[in-house]
Design a protein around this motif. Structure first.
Motif, PDB file in Angstrom:
ATOM      1  N   SER A 164      65.350  14.679  61.148  1.00 54.91           N
ATOM      2  CA  SER A 164      64.883  13.343  60.731  1.00 54.91           C
ATOM      3  C   SER A 164      63.363  13.200  60.906  1.00 54.91           C
ATOM      4  O   SER A 164      62.771  12.221  60.459  1.00 54.91           O
ATOM      5  CB  SER A 164      65.592  12.270  61.552  1.00 54.91           C
ATOM      6  OG  SER A 164      65.208  12.398  62.905  1.00 54.91           O
ATOM      7  N   GLN A 165      62.740  14.174  61.585  1.00 55.12           N
ATOM      8  CA  GLN A 165      61.302  14.068  61.869  1.00 55.12           C
ATOM      9  C   GLN A 165      60.441  14.981  60.988  1.00 55.12           C
ATOM     10  O   GLN A 165      59.215  14.930  61.075  1.00 55.12           O
ATOM     11  CB  GLN A 165      61.037  14.463  63.344  1.00 55.12           C
ATOM     12  CG  GLN A 165      61.774  13.615  64.351  1.00 55.12           C
ATOM     13  CD  GLN A 165      61.197  12.224  64.432  1.00 55.12           C
ATOM     14  OE1 GLN A 165      60.032  12.063  64.756  1.00 55.12           O
ATOM     15  NE2 GLN A 165      61.991  11.231  64.090  1.00 55.12           N
ATOM     16  N   VAL A 166      61.090  15.840  60.164  1.00 51.80           N
ATOM     17  CA  VAL A 166      60.293  16.847  59.439  1.00 51.80           C
ATOM     18  C   VAL A 166      59.271  16.210  58.490  1.00 51.80           C
ATOM     19  O   VAL A 166      58.205  16.788  58.253  1.00 51.80           O
ATOM     20  CB  VAL A 166      61.169  17.878  58.658  1.00 51.80           C
ATOM     21  CG1 VAL A 166      61.923  18.796  59.603  1.00 51.80           C
ATOM     22  CG2 VAL A 166      62.078  17.194  57.667  1.00 51.80           C
ATOM     23  N   HIS A 167      59.549  14.989  58.008  1.00 52.70           N
ATOM     24  CA  HIS A 167      58.624  14.357  57.068  1.00 52.70           C
ATOM     25  C   HIS A 167      57.298  13.942  57.715  1.00 52.70           C
ATOM     26  O   HIS A 167      56.393  13.463  57.041  1.00 52.70           O
ATOM     27  CB  HIS A 167      59.294  13.133  56.406  1.00 52.70           C
ATOM     28  CG  HIS A 167      59.511  12.006  57.374  1.00 52.70           C
ATOM     29  ND1 HIS A 167      60.541  11.999  58.289  1.00 52.70           N
ATOM     30  CD2 HIS A 167      58.818  10.866  57.576  1.00 52.70           C
ATOM     31  CE1 HIS A 167      60.457  10.890  59.013  1.00 52.70           C
ATOM     32  NE2 HIS A 167      59.425  10.185  58.588  1.00 52.70           N
ATOM     33  N   LEU A 168      57.195  14.131  59.028  1.00 44.99           N
ATOM     34  CA  LEU A 168      55.964  13.764  59.732  1.00 44.99           C
ATOM     35  C   LEU A 168      55.042  14.962  59.978  1.00 44.99           C
ATOM     36  O   LEU A 168      53.917  14.800  60.459  1.00 44.99           O
ATOM     37  CB  LEU A 168      56.310  13.153  61.104  1.00 44.99           C
ATOM     38  CG  LEU A 168      57.176  11.898  61.085  1.00 44.99           C
ATOM     39  CD1 LEU A 168      57.626  11.527  62.480  1.00 44.99           C
ATOM     40  CD2 LEU A 168      56.399  10.747  60.441  1.00 44.99           C
ATOM     41  N   TYR A 169      55.514  16.176  59.654  1.00 46.69           N
ATOM     42  CA  TYR A 169      54.792  17.399  60.057  1.00 46.69           C
ATOM     43  C   TYR A 169      54.594  18.361  58.895  1.00 46.69           C
ATOM     44  O   TYR A 169      55.240  18.251  57.858  1.00 46.69           O
ATOM     45  CB  TYR A 169      55.624  18.154  61.105  1.00 46.69           C
ATOM     46  CG  TYR A 169      55.768  17.452  62.426  1.00 46.69           C
ATOM     47  CD1 TYR A 169      54.831  17.643  63.433  1.00 46.69           C
ATOM     48  CD2 TYR A 169      56.853  16.610  62.674  1.00 46.69           C
ATOM     49  CE1 TYR A 169      54.970  17.010  64.658  1.00 46.69           C
ATOM     50  CE2 TYR A 169      57.002  15.970  63.907  1.00 46.69           C
ATOM     51  CZ  TYR A 169      56.060  16.185  64.892  1.00 46.69           C
ATOM     52  OH  TYR A 169      56.188  15.563  66.103  1.00 46.69           O
ATOM     53  N   GLY A 170      53.744  19.390  59.138  1.00 50.52           N
ATOM     54  CA  GLY A 170      53.731  20.579  58.296  1.00 50.52           C
ATOM     55  C   GLY A 170      54.908  21.441  58.753  1.00 50.52           C
ATOM     56  O   GLY A 170      55.115  21.611  59.959  1.00 50.52           O
ATOM     57  N   ILE A 171      55.689  21.945  57.806  1.00 51.62           N
ATOM     58  CA  ILE A 171      56.904  22.705  58.172  1.00 51.62           C
ATOM     59  C   ILE A 171      56.779  24.141  57.640  1.00 51.62           C
ATOM     60  O   ILE A 171      56.344  24.360  56.502  1.00 51.62           O
ATOM     61  CB  ILE A 171      58.172  22.015  57.612  1.00 51.62           C
ATOM     62  CG1 ILE A 171      58.291  20.573  58.164  1.00 51.62           C
ATOM     63  CG2 ILE A 171      59.436  22.827  57.913  1.00 51.62           C
ATOM     64  CD1 ILE A 171      58.603  20.458  59.650  1.00 51.62           C
TER      65      ILE A 171
END
Ligand code: UTP
Length: 296
Positions: A164-171
């Motif tokens: 649920s947090q991936v949209h906040l980071y570079g992945i």
């Protein structure tokens, strides 16, 4: 060539922390009795980096003042014979060789790192985000420098996050290596949706970069949020292999994004609990407070 230079971007607007950050840099928010930025500079120095370039902007004078002398305060403390506080005041003044450059407009982390080009020249360097605190018992940056010493490449720090947090980071898309906790990064995407994310390995605020990053940043056009993203330039290095490509060190320890209000509160509670001077009293109060369900 040994890495001696640390670049600390601290020019962001800190909108998540308004109104506190209207006139004060978020990097100056105190975590107990030291501003967040001092923990970051201490970490760089602890990893053997003695030359610190801070990227600042308007409203950021407090950052420079904090690492400079305050002669008036020093003479008052001297007159009072308050040696302990005098030592604390001196500590931030003598930590490292501090340099500053301004990012005229906060056009993204990649844009901020590009401002370091003149100072860094053509050598590898570390980047530590000015609002990201790594628990002082961890040795993440030292480990990243070791990986770089063994195999020259740009090194990112990766941490598993909840989908649920991936949209906040570079992945990152990664391949495992023989070295436990070290991966090769084959691709990167900035702030993907949970459905599009190639993994849940997020890039967090420590980097060891090859100078080829500057060429990549020069070519990078504004991406997510209209900003020049460091992730996009790293993706370029990962896919082209320039400067040895990109490796990742997987970090399982504690870190706090002090630009996020909840993480900031967690940082204060943890740091205060672990302090020798404040910890015992604070922990027993905290225990009682929780027992009273917040009514104490
Ligand atoms: P953040 O994205 O956390 O900073 O950048 P921000 O833009 O200030 O945050 P919000 O979303 O508005 O609250 C991570 C680090 O990069 C720096 C920030 O100061 C922070 O230390 N940064 C960011 C820059 O130096 N320049 C920029 O243009 C953007």
């Amino acid at each position: 060539m040994p890495i001696v230079k640390a670049v600390i971007p601290a020019a962001g607007l800190g909108t998540r922390f308004l109104p506190a950050t209207k006139a004060m840099p978020k990097e100056m928010l105190p975590v107990v009795d030291k501003p967040a930025i001092q923990y970051v500079v201490e970490e760089a120095v602890g990893a053997g980096l003695t030359d610190v370039l801070m990227i600042t902007g308007r409203n950021k004078n407090a950052l420079e003042n904090h690492f400079d002398r305050n002669t008036e305060l020093e003479s008052v403390l001297e007159r009072k014979g308050d040696d302990r506080r005098l030592r604390e005041v001196h500590q931030s003044t003598h930590l490292a060789n501090m340099h500053y450059v301004r990012q005229r407009d906060p056009m993204g982390l990649g844009h901020a790192v590009l401002r370091a080009n003149m100072h860094v020249g053509w050598e590898p360097f570390a980047v530590l985000l000015g609002d990201d605190i790594i628990d002082e018992r961890e040795d993440l940056l030292r480990r990243m420098i070791e990986v770089h010493d063994k195999q020259p490449a740009s090194i990112v720090a990766l941490q598993e996050v909840d989908p649920s947090q991936v949209h906040l980071y570079g992945i990152a898309t990664v391949e495992h290596t023989e070295d436990e906790g070290v991966v090769r990064v084959t691709d990167l995407v900035e702030k993907p949706s949970a459905d599009d994310a190639p993994s849940n390995l997020a890039v967090i605020g420590r980097y060891v970069l090859q100078p080829e990053i500057f060429d990549a940043l020069e070519k990078t056009t504004p991406g997510s949020g209209g900003e020049i993203q460091l992730t996009d330039a790293l993706k370029d290095l990962a896919t082209s292999g320039a400067g040895g490509g990109v490796m990742g060190v997987v970090f399982k320890g504690l870190r706090y994004d002090t630009g996020d209000r909840l993480d900031y509160l967690k940082a204060i509670v943890r740091v205060a609990s672990n302090r020798e001077d404040l910890g015992p009293d604070f922990r027993s109060w905290l225990h009682e407070f929780i027992g009273s369900e917040g009514r104490l």
